[in-house]
Design a protein around this motif. Structure first.
Motif, PDB file in Angstrom:
ATOM      1  N   TRP A 124       0.818  -1.209   0.000  1.00 48.32           N
ATOM      2  CA  TRP A 124       0.000   0.000   0.000  1.00 48.32           C
ATOM      3  C   TRP A 124       0.856   1.265   0.000  1.00 48.32           C
ATOM      4  O   TRP A 124       2.014   1.256   0.436  1.00 48.32           O
ATOM      5  CB  TRP A 124      -0.906   0.032   1.246  1.00 48.32           C
ATOM      6  CG  TRP A 124      -1.685  -1.233   1.463  1.00 48.32           C
ATOM      7  CD1 TRP A 124      -2.267  -2.001   0.504  1.00 48.32           C
ATOM      8  CD2 TRP A 124      -1.943  -1.881   2.725  1.00 48.32           C
ATOM      9  NE1 TRP A 124      -2.897  -3.090   1.092  1.00 48.32           N
ATOM     10  CE2 TRP A 124      -2.718  -3.038   2.449  1.00 48.32           C
ATOM     11  CE3 TRP A 124      -1.634  -1.594   4.049  1.00 48.32           C
ATOM     12  CZ2 TRP A 124      -3.151  -3.906   3.443  1.00 48.32           C
ATOM     13  CZ3 TRP A 124      -2.067  -2.447   5.041  1.00 48.32           C
ATOM     14  CH2 TRP A 124      -2.826  -3.590   4.740  1.00 48.32           C
TER      15      TRP A 124
ATOM     16  N   ALA B  11      -5.381  -6.568  -0.393  1.00 52.45           N
ATOM     17  CA  ALA B  11      -6.202  -5.940   0.631  1.00 52.45           C
ATOM     18  C   ALA B  11      -6.572  -6.934   1.715  1.00 52.45           C
ATOM     19  O   ALA B  11      -7.286  -6.588   2.653  1.00 52.45           O
ATOM     20  CB  ALA B  11      -7.474  -5.378   0.002  1.00 52.45           C
TER      21      ALA B  11
ATOM     22  N   LYS C 266      -7.398   5.162  -1.506  1.00 54.60           N
ATOM     23  CA  LYS C 266      -7.016   5.068  -2.912  1.00 54.60           C
ATOM     24  C   LYS C 266      -6.422   3.688  -3.168  1.00 54.60           C
ATOM     25  O   LYS C 266      -5.583   3.211  -2.398  1.00 54.60           O
ATOM     26  CB  LYS C 266      -5.996   6.161  -3.259  1.00 54.60           C
ATOM     27  CG  LYS C 266      -6.560   7.576  -3.157  1.00 54.60           C
ATOM     28  CD  LYS C 266      -5.517   8.611  -3.564  1.00 54.60           C
ATOM     29  CE  LYS C 266      -6.081  10.021  -3.470  1.00 54.60           C
ATOM     30  NZ  LYS C 266      -5.072  11.045  -3.858  1.00 54.60           N
ATOM     31  N   THR C 267      -6.831   3.082  -4.264  1.00 55.50           N
ATOM     32  CA  THR C 267      -6.363   1.729  -4.590  1.00 55.50           C
ATOM     33  C   THR C 267      -5.244   1.737  -5.614  1.00 55.50           C
ATOM     34  O   THR C 267      -4.730   0.682  -5.972  1.00 55.50           O
ATOM     35  CB  THR C 267      -7.518   0.871  -5.120  1.00 55.50           C
ATOM     36  OG1 THR C 267      -8.055   1.482  -6.304  1.00 55.50           O
ATOM     37  CG2 THR C 267      -8.626   0.752  -4.081  1.00 55.50           C
ATOM     38  N   GLU C 268      -4.851   2.941  -6.085  1.00 60.81           N
ATOM     39  CA  GLU C 268      -3.741   2.998  -7.030  1.00 60.81           C
ATOM     40  C   GLU C 268      -2.438   2.619  -6.340  1.00 60.81           C
ATOM     41  O   GLU C 268      -2.211   2.948  -5.181  1.00 60.81           O
ATOM     42  CB  GLU C 268      -3.614   4.406  -7.624  1.00 60.81           C
ATOM     43  CG  GLU C 268      -4.764   4.820  -8.518  1.00 60.81           C
ATOM     44  CD  GLU C 268      -5.956   5.329  -7.747  1.00 60.81           C
ATOM     45  OE1 GLU C 268      -7.015   5.524  -8.367  1.00 60.81           O
ATOM     46  OE2 GLU C 268      -5.815   5.536  -6.517  1.00 60.81           O
TER      47      GLU C 268
ATOM     48  N   LYS D  82      -2.608  -1.258  -9.830  1.00 57.43           N
ATOM     49  CA  LYS D  82      -3.586  -1.278  -8.760  1.00 57.43           C
ATOM     50  C   LYS D  82      -3.069  -2.209  -7.658  1.00 57.43           C
ATOM     51  O   LYS D  82      -2.258  -3.103  -7.915  1.00 57.43           O
ATOM     52  CB  LYS D  82      -4.944  -1.791  -9.262  1.00 57.43           C
ATOM     53  CG  LYS D  82      -5.631  -0.875 -10.251  1.00 57.43           C
ATOM     54  CD  LYS D  82      -6.244   0.325  -9.553  1.00 57.43           C
ATOM     55  CE  LYS D  82      -7.097   1.154 -10.510  1.00 57.43           C
ATOM     56  NZ  LYS D  82      -7.705   2.319  -9.833  1.00 57.43           N
ATOM     57  N   VAL D  83      -3.542  -1.994  -6.438  1.00 61.32           N
ATOM     58  CA  VAL D  83      -3.223  -2.942  -5.375  1.00 61.32           C
ATOM     59  C   VAL D  83      -3.696  -4.329  -5.809  1.00 61.32           C
ATOM     60  O   VAL D  83      -4.818  -4.483  -6.289  1.00 61.32           O
ATOM     61  CB  VAL D  83      -3.910  -2.531  -4.056  1.00 61.32           C
ATOM     62  CG1 VAL D  83      -3.760  -3.619  -3.001  1.00 61.32           C
ATOM     63  CG2 VAL D  83      -3.330  -1.217  -3.548  1.00 61.32           C
TER      64      VAL D  83
ATOM     65  N   TRP E 179      -3.782   4.342   1.203  1.00 59.10           N
ATOM     66  CA  TRP E 179      -4.628   3.164   1.291  1.00 59.10           C
ATOM     67  C   TRP E 179      -5.418   3.220   2.608  1.00 59.10           C
ATOM     68  O   TRP E 179      -4.867   3.646   3.614  1.00 59.10           O
ATOM     69  CB  TRP E 179      -3.755   1.901   1.259  1.00 59.10           C
ATOM     70  CG  TRP E 179      -4.532   0.655   1.510  1.00 59.10           C
ATOM     71  CD1 TRP E 179      -4.654  -0.029   2.689  1.00 59.10           C
ATOM     72  CD2 TRP E 179      -5.336  -0.050   0.578  1.00 59.10           C
ATOM     73  NE1 TRP E 179      -5.465  -1.105   2.550  1.00 59.10           N
ATOM     74  CE2 TRP E 179      -5.908  -1.147   1.261  1.00 59.10           C
ATOM     75  CE3 TRP E 179      -5.638   0.137  -0.768  1.00 59.10           C
ATOM     76  CZ2 TRP E 179      -6.755  -2.046   0.638  1.00 59.10           C
ATOM     77  CZ3 TRP E 179      -6.460  -0.762  -1.375  1.00 59.10           C
ATOM     78  CH2 TRP E 179      -7.013  -1.837  -0.674  1.00 59.10           C
ATOM     79  N   PRO E 180      -6.694   2.815   2.680  1.00 58.20           N
ATOM     80  CA  PRO E 180      -7.511   2.227   1.610  1.00 58.20           C
ATOM     81  C   PRO E 180      -8.359   3.238   0.851  1.00 58.20           C
ATOM     82  O   PRO E 180      -9.207   2.840   0.054  1.00 58.20           O
ATOM     83  CB  PRO E 180      -8.398   1.272   2.396  1.00 58.20           C
ATOM     84  CG  PRO E 180      -8.636   1.978   3.685  1.00 58.20           C
ATOM     85  CD  PRO E 180      -7.359   2.707   3.995  1.00 58.20           C
TER      86      PRO E 180
ATOM     87  N   ASN F  30      -5.299  -7.998  -6.087  1.00 56.73           N
ATOM     88  CA  ASN F  30      -6.593  -8.424  -5.546  1.00 56.73           C
ATOM     89  C   ASN F  30      -6.481  -8.972  -4.136  1.00 56.73           C
ATOM     90  O   ASN F  30      -7.324  -8.717  -3.282  1.00 56.73           O
ATOM     91  CB  ASN F  30      -7.241  -9.461  -6.462  1.00 56.73           C
ATOM     92  CG  ASN F  30      -7.740  -8.835  -7.755  1.00 56.73           C
ATOM     93  OD1 ASN F  30      -8.018  -7.643  -7.808  1.00 56.73           O
ATOM     94  ND2 ASN F  30      -7.838  -9.639  -8.803  1.00 56.73           N
TER      95      ASN F  30
END
Length: 551
Positions: free
Chosen positions: A270, A290, A277-279, A284-285, A274-275, A287
């Motif tokens: 992250w 998280a 923004k997921t960029e 992207k983070v 985060w969380p 799947n």
């Protein structure tokens, strides 16, 4: 490597640690506080504190406190009022910098263990108020995490536990200066939020050396005074990553009787945002990024320490961390969660040498060579990703800057097997310059088969000339955890700028350009050292059972 992967581990695998954080950040409708209290400090200053209460109970409640330099009504911290749904009184307080309309108060000045102890005074006052049952916990991330770290050494007797996110343990080392170089964009942006008067920024910039002033904002040397358990979380691309880990280690190993051995650490793939923004840089983070195998949510933490609910939180692993892999999702043994009991993670420090072929090798170079480049401060290399606060952060492609003439690039052959790295990274560069002072900046990247050069870590060393011979410069690249996949390449690039992350070196005359040299070979073994946990199927760590696979 034998992993502990029994039924209990598998049954917990799909529990989402961040689900509660997402709930707090995104599932909130604005509400007004139940009441506002003005809590007196020992010097007579009164700090306004908004209290949010459950609808069915108004007194004798466990209380959760958030102390915020940007104000008690600031998003996204305000979302923590959702904890009232679980039977808590939640208190939001303005710290002194939030109250200073002139913007001249340096944030956190009164929040530590010195002559003013606003955190201590607030906890003890709330503990005596009828709305609470005398048990106080604290929560918050970023600036509201820093106020917690500074409060803890003052050891308020009524403080029971803390929940700390992405926070600097030492303002000087983790937030303002890096290896003695000003984090320009971060400091200017940060102080423009918390202390708007230019005199504060001017003062900070005038204090480049660690001194008595900065000691007041370094919680690590006084960790033995901390008396409470702490859950501490961060991200591999967070600007305060090192402070997150250092806080955990200091409190876990040196804390007082109530803190020693009672800290938990979570690190995911992250950035600082985060969380919300997921960029993650160019990606992207992942799947599963998280997701941790354990529920270490605020509710569960406070239920145990403030309500006495036996939910097993103390029995969870001390450390839960994500081992990154290729961010494009291509095949590797990375992108997995693991646990450990201690930091640093057991690893073998492996040097990879820069050589006369402009390559990286695990064998020391025998032939010597010098690489020259010209650094012009008027035309700095731009910052592209990394661990930043306001600049775009995360793993970004560096190809656009690697073709410049003021950066020297070393690249390994394609890796024959996966290499798993977890821990502190460092580089040793033998270096000289025609100027009395300049900077040495090292970037470590993961070169993908399609040619992208993805930033993993970077660091800076402020070079001060001692004589006309090459000098050994050691650059701290901070910790990471990643699998460099089979078929990928390691790359190290060396330059003298990353702007505006770092301030341009202003210690020379305005028109001076630096004629810099990098030395490699047997006499000058320039290298990058990686903490290798595993190569292919061979695990290099001992004891092997210290690491647990959760996948």
């Amino acid at each position: 490597m034998c992993f502990k992967n029994g039924i209990t581990m598998r049954s917990l695998r799909l529990k989402l640690v961040v689900s509660a954080l997402l709930f707090f950040f995104f599932n909130c409708s604005a509400i007004e506080p139940s009441l506002t209290l003005f809590i007196p400090m020992r010097d007579g200053t009164q700090l306004p504190t908004d209290i949010y209460l459950p609808p069915d109970k108004k007194e004798n409640l466990p209380c959760i406190l958030i102390r915020n330099p940007s104000g008690r009504k600031t998003e996204p911290w305000l979302q923590y009022h959702q904890l009232t749904h679980f039977g808590y009184a939640v208190a939001f307080q303005d710290t002194r910098s939030a109250l200073d309309a002139t913007g001249k108060t340096f944030p956190f000045l009164h929040d530590g263990w010195g002559s003013e102890q606003d955190g201590y005074d607030t906890v003890e006052w709330l503990a005596k108020h009828p709305i609470t049952n005398g048990k106080i916990g604290t929560i918050g991330f970023s600036a509201a995490g820093i106020t917690q770290l500074l409060m803890a050494p003052s050891a308020p007797p009524s403080l029971q536990c803390q929940y700390i996110g992405i926070a600097a343990a030492s303002l000087y080392h983790h937030a303002i200066f890096s290896q003695g170089t000003l984090l320009k964009n971060q400091v200017e942006g940060w102080l423009n939020l918390y202390a708007k008067d230019k005199s504060v920024i001017d003062f900070v910039q005038s204090q480049p050396l660690y001194n008595e002033f900065w000691e007041k904002f370094n919680s690590l040397p006084v960790s033995h005074q901390v008396q409470v358990p702490g859950f501490i979380y961060g991200g591999w691309y967070d600007t305060f990553l090192k402070g997150t880990i250092d806080s955990f280690v200091a409190r876990q190993k040196n804390g007082g009787s109530g803190a020693l051995g009672k800290q938990k650490l979570l690190i995911g793939p992250w950035t600082h945002h985060w969380p919300r923004k997921t960029e993650l840089g160019d990606f992207k983070v992942p799947n599963n990024g998280a997701m941790s195998a354990y529920d270490i949510t605020p509710q569960r933490w406070f239920d145990y320490y403030l309500k006495g609910i036996d939910n097993g939180i103390e029995d969870l692993p001390n450390i839960v961390y994500y081992v990154m892999g290729p961010f494009d999702g291509s095949k590797s043994s990375g992108n997995v969660w693991r646990t450990a009991e201690n930091w640093p993670i057991p690893a073998k420090k492996v040097p990879f040498y820069l050589n006369q072929l402009q390559e990286i090798s695990d064998k020391q170079a025998l032939k010597e060579k010098t690489y020259n480049y010209i650094h012009n401060p008027a035309n700095p290399i731009p910052t592209l990703g990394g661990k930043n606060l306001f600049l775009e952060s995360g793993p970004k492609d560096q190809l656009s800057i690697e073709s410049r003439s003021d950066i020297v690039v070393f690249t390994s052959p394609p890796l024959k097997q996966d290499i798993e790295v977890t821990g502190d990274l460092s580089a040793t560069i033998y270096f000289s310059s025609n100027l009395e002072q300049t900077d040495v900046i090292v970037r470590l990247t993961d070169v993908y088969p399609d040619g992208r050069s993805i930033l993993i870590a970077d660091g800076i060393h402020h070079f001060v000339k001692k004589n006309n011979t090459p000098q050994k410069c050691v650059i701290d690249l901070w910790p990471t955890s990643i699998v460099f996949a089979k078929g990928h390449k390691l790359r190290v690039s060396i330059s003298s700028s990353s702007y505006p992350k770092y301030d341009n070196n202003q210690t020379n005359l305005p028109n001076d350009v630096a004629e810099n040299k990098i030395f490699v070979g047997k006499k000058y073994p320039s290298s990058i050292t990686l903490p290798v946990v595993r190569q292919g199927n061979e695990w290099l760590v001992t004891p092997q059972d210290d690491i647990t696979d959760l996948n």
